[in-house]
Each structure stands twice: as structure tokens, then as C-alpha cells.
Design a protein around this motif. Structure first.
Motif, PDB file in Angstrom:
ATOM      1  N   GLY A  91      43.162  36.810  33.566  1.00 19.98           N
ATOM      2  CA  GLY A  91      43.923  35.742  32.392  1.00 19.98           C
ATOM      3  C   GLY A  91      45.271  36.017  32.426  1.00 19.98           C
ATOM      4  N   ILE A  92      45.317  36.737  32.781  1.00 20.90           N
ATOM      5  CA  ILE A  92      46.401  36.530  33.155  1.00 20.90           C
ATOM      6  C   ILE A  92      47.481  35.963  34.637  1.00 20.90           C
ATOM      7  N   GLY A  93      46.579  36.002  35.569  1.00 22.13           N
ATOM      8  CA  GLY A  93      47.006  35.331  36.644  1.00 22.13           C
ATOM      9  C   GLY A  93      47.012  33.693  36.217  1.00 22.13           C
ATOM     10  N   LYS A  94      45.906  33.313  35.479  1.00 23.96           N
ATOM     11  CA  LYS A  94      45.931  31.916  34.686  1.00 23.96           C
ATOM     12  C   LYS A  94      47.082  31.824  33.927  1.00 23.96           C
ATOM     13  N   GLU A 108      42.224  37.747  41.925  1.00 24.27           N
ATOM     14  CA  GLU A 108      42.090  39.996  42.388  1.00 24.27           C
ATOM     15  C   GLU A 108      40.887  40.246  40.776  1.00 24.27           C
ATOM     16  N   GLY A 109      41.720  39.523  39.887  1.00 23.74           N
ATOM     17  CA  GLY A 109      40.365  40.075  39.070  1.00 23.74           C
ATOM     18  C   GLY A 109      39.086  39.385  38.821  1.00 23.74           C
ATOM     19  N   GLN A 110      38.889  38.458  39.305  1.00 24.85           N
ATOM     20  CA  GLN A 110      37.965  37.316  39.422  1.00 24.85           C
ATOM     21  C   GLN A 110      36.817  38.801  40.206  1.00 24.85           C
ATOM     22  N   GLY A 111      37.345  38.637  41.821  1.00 26.06           N
ATOM     23  CA  GLY A 111      36.714  39.827  42.823  1.00 26.06           C
ATOM     24  C   GLY A 111      36.638  41.623  42.102  1.00 26.06           C
ATOM     25  N   ALA A 168      39.203  44.497  33.112  1.00 29.43           N
ATOM     26  CA  ALA A 168      40.308  44.690  33.556  1.00 29.43           C
ATOM     27  C   ALA A 168      40.742  44.143  33.791  1.00 29.43           C
ATOM     28  N   GLY A 169      39.337  43.299  34.879  1.00 32.37           N
ATOM     29  CA  GLY A 169      39.578  42.320  35.686  1.00 32.37           C
ATOM     30  C   GLY A 169      39.573  40.744  35.043  1.00 32.37           C
ATOM     31  N   MET A 190      32.771  60.151  31.682  1.00 34.85           N
ATOM     32  CA  MET A 190      32.275  58.737  31.300  1.00 34.85           C
ATOM     33  C   MET A 190      31.061  57.921  32.817  1.00 34.85           C
ATOM     34  N   ASN A 191      30.649  58.133  32.477  1.00 36.68           N
ATOM     35  CA  ASN A 191      29.190  57.038  32.635  1.00 36.68           C
ATOM     36  C   ASN A 191      29.256  55.928  33.702  1.00 36.68           C
ATOM     37  N   ASP A 192      28.923  55.562  35.239  1.00 38.22           N
ATOM     38  CA  ASP A 192      28.962  54.688  35.606  1.00 38.22           C
ATOM     39  C   ASP A 192      29.018  53.630  35.280  1.00 38.22           C
ATOM     40  N   ARG A 193      27.795  53.545  34.125  1.00 37.77           N
ATOM     41  CA  ARG A 193      27.979  52.092  33.620  1.00 37.77           C
ATOM     42  C   ARG A 193      29.298  51.605  32.946  1.00 37.77           C
ATOM     43  N   MET A 194      29.659  52.776  31.977  1.00 41.10           N
ATOM     44  CA  MET A 194      30.588  52.609  31.667  1.00 41.10           C
ATOM     45  C   MET A 194      32.274  51.952  32.085  1.00 41.10           C
ATOM     46  N   GLU A 195      32.254  53.093  33.067  1.00 42.05           N
ATOM     47  CA  GLU A 195      33.449  52.708  34.362  1.00 42.05           C
ATOM     48  C   GLU A 195      32.982  51.132  34.998  1.00 42.05           C
ATOM     49  N   ASN A 196      31.910  50.545  34.792  1.00 41.86           N
ATOM     50  CA  ASN A 196      32.083  49.589  35.361  1.00 41.86           C
ATOM     51  C   ASN A 196      32.035  48.706  34.815  1.00 41.86           C
ATOM     52  N   LYS A 197      31.673  48.071  33.237  1.00 35.30           N
ATOM     53  CA  LYS A 197      32.811  48.041  32.324  1.00 35.30           C
ATOM     54  C   LYS A 197      33.884  48.245  32.095  1.00 35.30           C
ATOM     55  N   ALA A 198      34.275  49.144  32.247  1.00 39.20           N
ATOM     56  CA  ALA A 198      35.833  48.681  32.348  1.00 39.20           C
ATOM     57  C   ALA A 198      36.157  48.445  33.277  1.00 39.20           C
ATOM     58  N   ASP A 199      36.069  48.727  34.311  1.00 39.90           N
ATOM     59  CA  ASP A 199      36.860  47.827  35.322  1.00 39.90           C
ATOM     60  C   ASP A 199      36.251  45.989  35.063  1.00 39.90           C
ATOM     61  N   GLU A 200      34.727  45.485  34.546  1.00 38.92           N
ATOM     62  CA  GLU A 200      35.044  44.396  34.538  1.00 38.92           C
ATOM     63  C   GLU A 200      36.032  43.622  33.979  1.00 38.92           C
TER      64      GLU A 200
END
Length: 66
Positions: free
Chosen positions: A19-22, A32-35, A13-14, A1-11
Motif C-alpha cells: 500500500g505504501i508503495g502504491k 517487495e510487499g507483494q513478495g 506487513a506485506g 508466537m506460533n508459526d501461523r500468527m507469524e505468517n499472518k503478521a508477515d502477510e
């Protein structure tokens, strides 16, 4: 997976974690999700900058994608 896709997946997940926290009232999970989202967006911006700089340097030196 390229960096951009990994970053989007992390975003994403965050966002889910935030949302779960809210929903559960867990401010720690929400933060933690916002971070995690901020980290992913920052990494994506740095990757984009790196790509632009590499493209500029390649253009100046006459290199092309190999």
C-alpha cells in the motif's frame, strides 16, 4: 508466537508495504510487499500441510498430542 500468527503478521506487513508503495509510486516497495505476502501465504500453506501430515501419521501410529 506460533508459526501461523507469524505468517499472518508477515502477510499484513506485506500488505502495508504494498500500500505504501502504491501511494508513493514506489514500484520496488510495492513489489517487495507483494513478495512478502506471497512468502507468508506459502509458509502458511506449508505449515498447514505439515500439520495435516503429522496428524495423519499420528493417527496411523496411534499417537496423540502430548
Amino acid at each position: 508466537m506460533n508459526d501461523r500468527m507469524e505468517n499472518k503478521a508477515d502477510e499484513l506487513a506485506g500488505r502495508a508495504k504494498e500500500g505504501i508503495g502504491k501511494v508513493t509510486g514506489d514500484r520496488g516497495t510495492e513489489a517487495e510487499g507483494q513478495g512478502q505476502q506471497l512468502k507468508a501465504k506459502t509458509k502458511d500453506a506449508l505449515d498447514a500441510t505439515r500439520d495435516r501430515v503429522e496428524g495423519f501419521v499420528d493417527g496411523m501410529t496411534g499417537k496423540k498430542d502430548e
